[in-house]
Design a protein around this motif. Structure first.
Motif, PDB file in Angstrom:
ATOM      1  N   SER B 130       0.833  -1.211   0.000  1.00  0.00           N
ATOM      2  CA  SER B 130       0.000   0.000   0.000  1.00  0.00           C
ATOM      3  C   SER B 130       0.860   1.250   0.000  1.00  0.00           C
ATOM      4  O   SER B 130       0.417   2.313   0.395  1.00  0.00           O
ATOM      5  CB  SER B 130      -0.867   0.047   1.250  1.00  0.00           C
ATOM      6  OG  SER B 130      -1.346  -1.202   1.592  1.00  0.00           O
ATOM      7  N   GLY B 151       1.024   6.101  -1.229  1.00  0.00           N
ATOM      8  CA  GLY B 151       0.022   5.028  -1.221  1.00  0.00           C
ATOM      9  C   GLY B 151       0.351   4.025  -2.310  1.00  0.00           C
ATOM     10  O   GLY B 151       1.246   4.233  -3.130  1.00  0.00           O
ATOM     11  N   VAL B 180      -6.518   4.075  -2.383  1.00  0.00           N
ATOM     12  CA  VAL B 180      -5.579   4.554  -1.351  1.00  0.00           C
ATOM     13  C   VAL B 180      -4.596   5.577  -1.942  1.00  0.00           C
ATOM     14  O   VAL B 180      -4.458   6.685  -1.405  1.00  0.00           O
ATOM     15  CB  VAL B 180      -4.866   3.381  -0.648  1.00  0.00           C
ATOM     16  CG1 VAL B 180      -3.755   3.890   0.262  1.00  0.00           C
ATOM     17  CG2 VAL B 180      -5.863   2.552   0.151  1.00  0.00           C
ATOM     18  N   THR B 404      -9.242   6.176   3.755  1.00  0.00           N
ATOM     19  CA  THR B 404      -8.204   5.568   4.587  1.00  0.00           C
ATOM     20  C   THR B 404      -8.344   6.121   6.012  1.00  0.00           C
ATOM     21  O   THR B 404      -8.796   7.253   6.185  1.00  0.00           O
ATOM     22  CB  THR B 404      -6.779   5.907   4.084  1.00  0.00           C
ATOM     23  OG1 THR B 404      -6.598   7.319   4.174  1.00  0.00           O
ATOM     24  CG2 THR B 404      -6.557   5.469   2.655  1.00  0.00           C
ATOM     25  N   ASP B 425      -5.536   0.096   4.199  1.00  0.00           N
ATOM     26  CA  ASP B 425      -6.559  -0.537   3.350  1.00  0.00           C
ATOM     27  C   ASP B 425      -7.811  -0.963   4.119  1.00  0.00           C
ATOM     28  O   ASP B 425      -8.697  -1.611   3.555  1.00  0.00           O
ATOM     29  CB  ASP B 425      -5.977  -1.793   2.679  1.00  0.00           C
ATOM     30  CG  ASP B 425      -4.805  -1.483   1.777  1.00  0.00           C
ATOM     31  OD1 ASP B 425      -4.706  -0.339   1.317  1.00  0.00           O
ATOM     32  OD2 ASP B 425      -3.989  -2.382   1.530  1.00  0.00           O
TER      33      ASP B 425
END
Lengths: 100, 490
Positions: B130, B151, B180, B404, B425
């Motif tokens: 992520s 992200g 994200v 988020t 996430d």
């Protein structure tokens, strides 16, 4: 089931790594075993679950499952193109080390 | 304003009315890349010569009144989506040098519509992460603060859009990999319904969760590109036959007074950053002001989502990535002479540590004796989560909340356990498990560091039009926020 029963040993992780066709040094194996056992404790939440009576199914968005069609033969990639992505080829085939 | 700062729909209007040329825009983009890319490191490959040549060709076509729908629109593409003749690596050493002999369906659709590919963007190796830190080749930085992550896993695509190194980009979303980075970079990111867009030619990470998405500078841009890339593809057996509406019609200013919104209380728990909470609350107030109705609801099985997702994603990845064995393409390491040794050497050298960790876990979950305890149970949890969503969508049109729980965090921040790694996430993963569409738009900034905050709008299956309508209305309300740009003077 309690988490302790699920703790994976270095030997077991080594065997799983071997099935995944991954080679790890003793040091890497030990580190990964520790990480994996930490990860297993993360999954402990699912232990609370009584999953016996619950069903599973597939994506309901898959409308393609309702649309069958005849198989139609279409041209594939030319053999030269497919073999063009490897440096190891012989007589129109991929060349691999001997198995026996 | 430089031409590379244009939104995609404005670009199309100006090119089609001959106010600007395609070549001018493409040259401005490459100037921007030249100026900032050495710092941000968002691209893995830059298609300079071919893009300029295509731009000149497109200008000649436009002069001859042969104007395709995307009319030379510059697009960046995540490096797990195949482009014929252009290296595709998934940011992994194991695919270094792999040149796909065919286009992904999304690639051929945008090429046929006249788009110009600017380059391939960085990602977490095989989309596993992520942060975009897990790339084998480079770490991509967030243009809002270069000490923070953009992200991931489509961080490269998000950064190219946010920093005007392209006009629009494609990414993929397995557990939040479009939304994200869109949230962390202050742009729009959509993950459509599973099956809405073909996955043919997208190198699979987790086949039942992956979906192609769009990263853009505005909601209209997203709707416009959705029109081009959505729809059934005979080459992808999981693509849907459901007809594709004109998504741009959702961006015409029709209000939201007829819509009911559900806000899951589980999205506002302890882990939610206070400033993220405040910005999202501001947006909820704007929805009320626009006449939308909001009620708090509960998604009771959400607490199991991260566990179920991890098991399913890793199990599927371990199966999907078994094909990278050094024989047909990519890296090949010779071992001591036998086939087994070649497999071991190639895969051990080719995959990074996070990928190895997930492949070993995935193999473990699928192995005899553990399959029922993990994989089968995870699939059942997934079903319950989907049913929770179905129940909500019987009474409400959309679900709304933060994208988020935290703003972008520092690159050096230690990620030492599975939970922290997936924290970003938390609110996006359940959407992939249920196969739903969702979109993230910027809804403001944190007060001190001025970091972007994303608002997530989740729809029922194939309800992208409603999502886009709400996002467009909110975008109009948040106009002042959306004129704020990152300071790109590095």
């Amino acid at each position: 089931m309690v988490i302790d029963e699920k703790m994976a040993t270095v030997k077991e992780i080594g065997e799983v790594a071997r099935s995944a066709k991954l080679e790890l040094s003793e040091e890497q194996l030990k580190l990964l075993s520790e990480q994996l056992n930490n990860t297993f404790s993360f999954f402990a939440k699912t232990d609370k679950w009584d999953a016996e009576k619950i069903q599973f199914d597939y994506h309901k968005n898959l409308t393609s499952l309702e649309h069958y069609h005849e198989d139609i033969v279409k041209p594939s990639l030319p053999q030269d193109t497919v073999l063009g992505m490897t440096r190891c080829k012989k007589n129109g085939s991929f060349e691999v080390p001997g198995i026996l | 304003m430089q031409l590379n700062e244009l939104k995609a729909v404005d670009y199309l209007n100006m090119v089609k009315s001959r106010e600007i040329s395609v070549e001018e825009v493409v040259r401005d983009i490459f100037q921007q890349i030249d100026r900032i890319e050495h710092t941000l490191k968002a691209y893995l490959f830059i298609n300079l010569e071919e893009a300029l040549s295509e731009a000149k060709k497109m200008d000649r076509r436009i002069k001859d009144n042969d104007i395709p729908p995307l009319a030379g629109l510059p697009v960046a593409i995540k490096d797990n989506i195949c482009i014929k003749g252009m290296e595709t690596t998934c940011a992994s050493r194991i695919l270094k040098g792999f040149i796909p002999p065919y286009d992904a369906t999304v690639t051929s659709r945008i090429k046929d519509a006249g788009a110009i590919i600017i380059g391939k963007t960085n990602l977490d190796e095989f989309s596993m992460g992520s942060t975009t830190k897990n790339s084998a080749f480079q770490v991509t930085l967030n243009p809002w603060d270069i000490n923070r992550v953009p992200g991931g896993s489509s961080g490269g695509s998000a950064v190219t859009v946010a920093s005007h190194e392209t006009l629009i980009a494609l990414g993929t979303d397995t557990g939040g990999s479009v939304r994200v980075p869109a949230s962390f970079c202050g742009i729009v990111g959509i993950k459509p319904t599973y099956g809405r867009i073909s996955r043919y030619g997208v190198i699979s990470s987790s086949s039942s969760l992956d979906q192609v998405g769009i990263l853009s500078k505005g909601v209209k841009d997203t709707a416009m590109l959705m029109n081009i890339i959505s729809g059934y593809d005979p080459l992808d057996s999981t693509s849907s036959h459901i007809s594709v509406p004109d998504f741009l019609l959702s961006c015409t200013g029709e209000g939201i007074k007829d819509l009911k919104f559900a806000v899951p209380k589980e999205f506002f728990k302890q882990e939610l950053n206070i400033e993220v909470k405040e910005r999202v609350a501001d947006s909820l107030n704007k929805i009320l002001k626009l006449g939308g109705e909001i009620e708090e609801i509960s998604l009771p099985n959400l607490e199991y989502a991260l566990s179920a997702y991890s098991i399913i994603a890793m199990a599927e990845a371990s199966s999907n990535l078994a094909k990278f064995d050094g024989i047909q393409y990519g890296l090949r390491m010779e071992g001591s002479g036998d086939l087994e040794d070649m497999y071991l050497k190639t895969r051990s050298e080719g995959f990074g540590s996070e990928v190895k960790r997930r492949l070993i876990l995935g193999t473990y979950f699928l192995s005899s004796g553990h399959y029922e305890d993990y994989y089968l149970k995870a699939k059942k949890i997934r079903n319950l989560i989907r049913k929770d969503f179905e129940n909500i969508f019987q009474k409400y049109d959309l679900i709304i909340g933060p994208t988020t729980p935290i703003p972008p965090f520092e690159i050096e921040e230690r990620i030492d356990n599975q939970l922290t790694m997936l924290l970003a996430d938390t609110y996006t993963i359940p959407v992939n498990l249920a196969g739903l569409p969702a979109l993230s738009i910027n809804c403001g900034f944190t007060s001190k560091e001025r970091l972007p905050v994303g608002l997530q709008i989740i729809g029922g299956p194939f309800q992208e039009e409603k999502m886009l309508r709400v996002a467009y209305n909110l975008e109009q309300e948040l106009k002042e926020i959306n004129t704020v740009e990152p300071n790109l003077l590095f």
